[in-house]
Design an enzyme around this catalytic site. Structure first.
Site: not given
Ligand code: UDP
Length: 462
Positions: A350, A138, A23, A116, A358, A374-375, A354-355, A335
């Site tokens: 995972h 987010t 976040h 947020d 990215e 949410d993954q 964000n990952s 990262q």
């Protein structure tokens, strides 16, 4: 370089973030974009999280609120539920005090609160002070839409169906929904919090989301009929890794890396030869899963860089060597720099939002091992919609076994499928860059938002 809007120079935005990397990073990045356009930003997080942040970009002021656990944060609560309940009580009070303090000074006058969306109470507090409120989502739009449908009652929990058709979304099975649907009978509160993001959303003056129009066209067109003030403003990723408009913007700005050992280690590895493995800042896989991942990495024929946070080290396989010619285990890394390194061939992740963004922005194919929240939905989209990776299959115990993971790694690193996924990811990268560049969809939306701040600031002055 784009000319700054001089008129917005004194508009003041308070940006309130939930205390977690996933976040803080995008909200801080969004704050930097506002600052580049002449907006003054005060970033707000919890007292505890402010203590563990190693730095904040110098152009951004920092203020704090309390979550009720100022000394140790979440670790001080007996459960996640207890933490959230306490936070939801103390947070609004201390946020109100902060707005009161800033409101007493003419120079500190706050024009807008960007909050947020995990904190719907922040909008109520802002409104009490007559301040404009902008929700910042987010998570991605599919996930937001799923939770929104629970809020409106169109998606019922506990789940009774085996397949779900929601407007503009692909058909979803229960395992594609955020995991909180599957754990609902045992832990209702886990689903209640993300659904509560939408409890007062229609009162928000703006609804901003860390996505871009080209990626979520249908769903954005649909949601704007319901929320006319919705705007996509992402991906909020340091400029150096996207449009390069601000070359010195090379990290989110909260972590200090004195010497980047990972990059030095990657530098002498051949192009596309390294498997990067990281599960973000929260996921905690059990010993059995860590053992399977560790053995897979040791046995497969590729180099690997594995992020294992300090708190997770006890779950590493026994006598696992942290640095060998073939592999490197680190506690944290930059990262974005790692993903941008040409030695990286794929990312075992995972699928935190964000990952995922990215890796999409840096054109790296994915092997997904979603952990929670949410993954699983992000993993579904990544595999079936954006087609930039594969989900690793798990067994009856929900463990991804070493051979299954080895098979996924080989498919991406050694076969044509990997190239196709890389090409797909690169196409998304091109569209993401276009969206944030001058004249792009997200860029235009951000300017529209900033111009509204300018208007507010003028109104407050005269
Ligand atoms: N991250 C990082 N170094 C690491 C691992 C993660 O900088 O070694 C960053 C990553 O770039 C991302 C954030 O931490 O911006 C993790 O957010 P995400 O939404 O992917 O997952 P979460 O931590 O919320 O589960």
């Amino acid at each position: 370089m784009e000319k700054k809007s001089t008129a917005t120079r004194t508009a003041h935005c308070l940006v309130l973030a939930f205390p977690a990397h996933g976040h803080i990073n995008p909200l801080l990045q969004f704050s930097k974009l506002l600052v580049h356009q002449g907006v003054r930003v005060t970033f707000v997080t919890t007292i505890f999280h402010a203590k563990i942040m190693q730095k904040v970009p110098p152009s951004i002021a920092l203020e704090t609120i309390s979550d009720g656990f100022d000394e140790v944060g979440l670790a001080g609560a007996v459960s996640l539920k207890a933490y959230a309940e306490n936070f939801w009580e103390v947070g609004p009070l201390t946020f109100g005090k902060l707005l009161e303090k800033l409101g007493r000074s003419k120079d500190e006058h706050v024009d807008c609160v960007v909050y947020d969306s995990f904190f719907p109470w922040a909008l109520d507090v802002a409104k009490r002070f007559g301040i404009v409120g902008a929700a910042y989502l987010t998570q991605n739009m599919t996930v937001n839409s799923i939770y929104y449908h629970v809020h409106t009652g169109k998606l019922q929990v506990p789940l009774i169906q085996h397949e779900f058709s929601l407007p503009t979304l692909p058909k979803l099975q229960p395992q594609d929904l955020p995991t909180f649907f599957l754990t609902y009978e045992r832990k209702q509160f886990l689903l209640q919090y993300p659904v509560a993001q939408f409890s007062n959303i229609e009162k928000a003056d703006w609804i901003l989301c860390n996505t871009f129009y080209e990626m979520d066209k249908e769903i954005i067109d649909w949601i704007m009929e319901i929320w006319p003030k919705f705007r996509s403003i992402g991906p909020n990723i340091p400029s150096f890794f996207l449009d390069k408009q601000y070359e010195d913007d090379q990290d989110y700005g909260v972590t200090e890396f004195k010497r980047d050992e990972c990059i030095e280690w990657l530098d002498d590895k051949p192009k596309g030869s390294v498997v990067y493995v990281s599960f973000g800042s929260i996921a905690t896989f059990n010993k059995e899963q860590m053992e399977e991942i560790g053995c897979c990495l040791k046995e497969c024929s590729h180099y690997y860089l594995w992020v294992v946070r300090k708190s997770e080290e006890t779950n590493l396989p026994k006598d696992f060597e942290k640095k060998t010619e073939k592999g490197f285990v680190v506690r944290w890394c930059s990262q974005l720099k790692v993903l941008a390194h040409e030695a990286i061939g794929c990312f075992v992740t995972h699928c935190g939002w964000n990952s995922t963004l990215e890796t999409l922005c840096l054109g790296v194919p994915i092997i997904a091992i979603p952990f929670w929240s949410d993954q699983s939905t992000n993993a579904k989209l990544m595999e079936d919609v954006w087609k930039m990776g594969i989900r690793a299959p798990f067994d009856d115990k929900k463990v991804v076994r070493r051979d299954a993971l080895k098979h996924c790694i080989r498919e991406i690193m050694e076969f044509e499928k990997g190239n196709e996924m890389k090409n797909n990811a690169n196409q998304w990268r091109t569209l993401a860059i276009k969206a944030v560049k001058s004249g792009g969809s997200s860029h235009q939306n951000i300017l529209e938002f900033i111009n509204s701040l300018f208007y507010l600031e003028c109104r407050a002055r005269f």
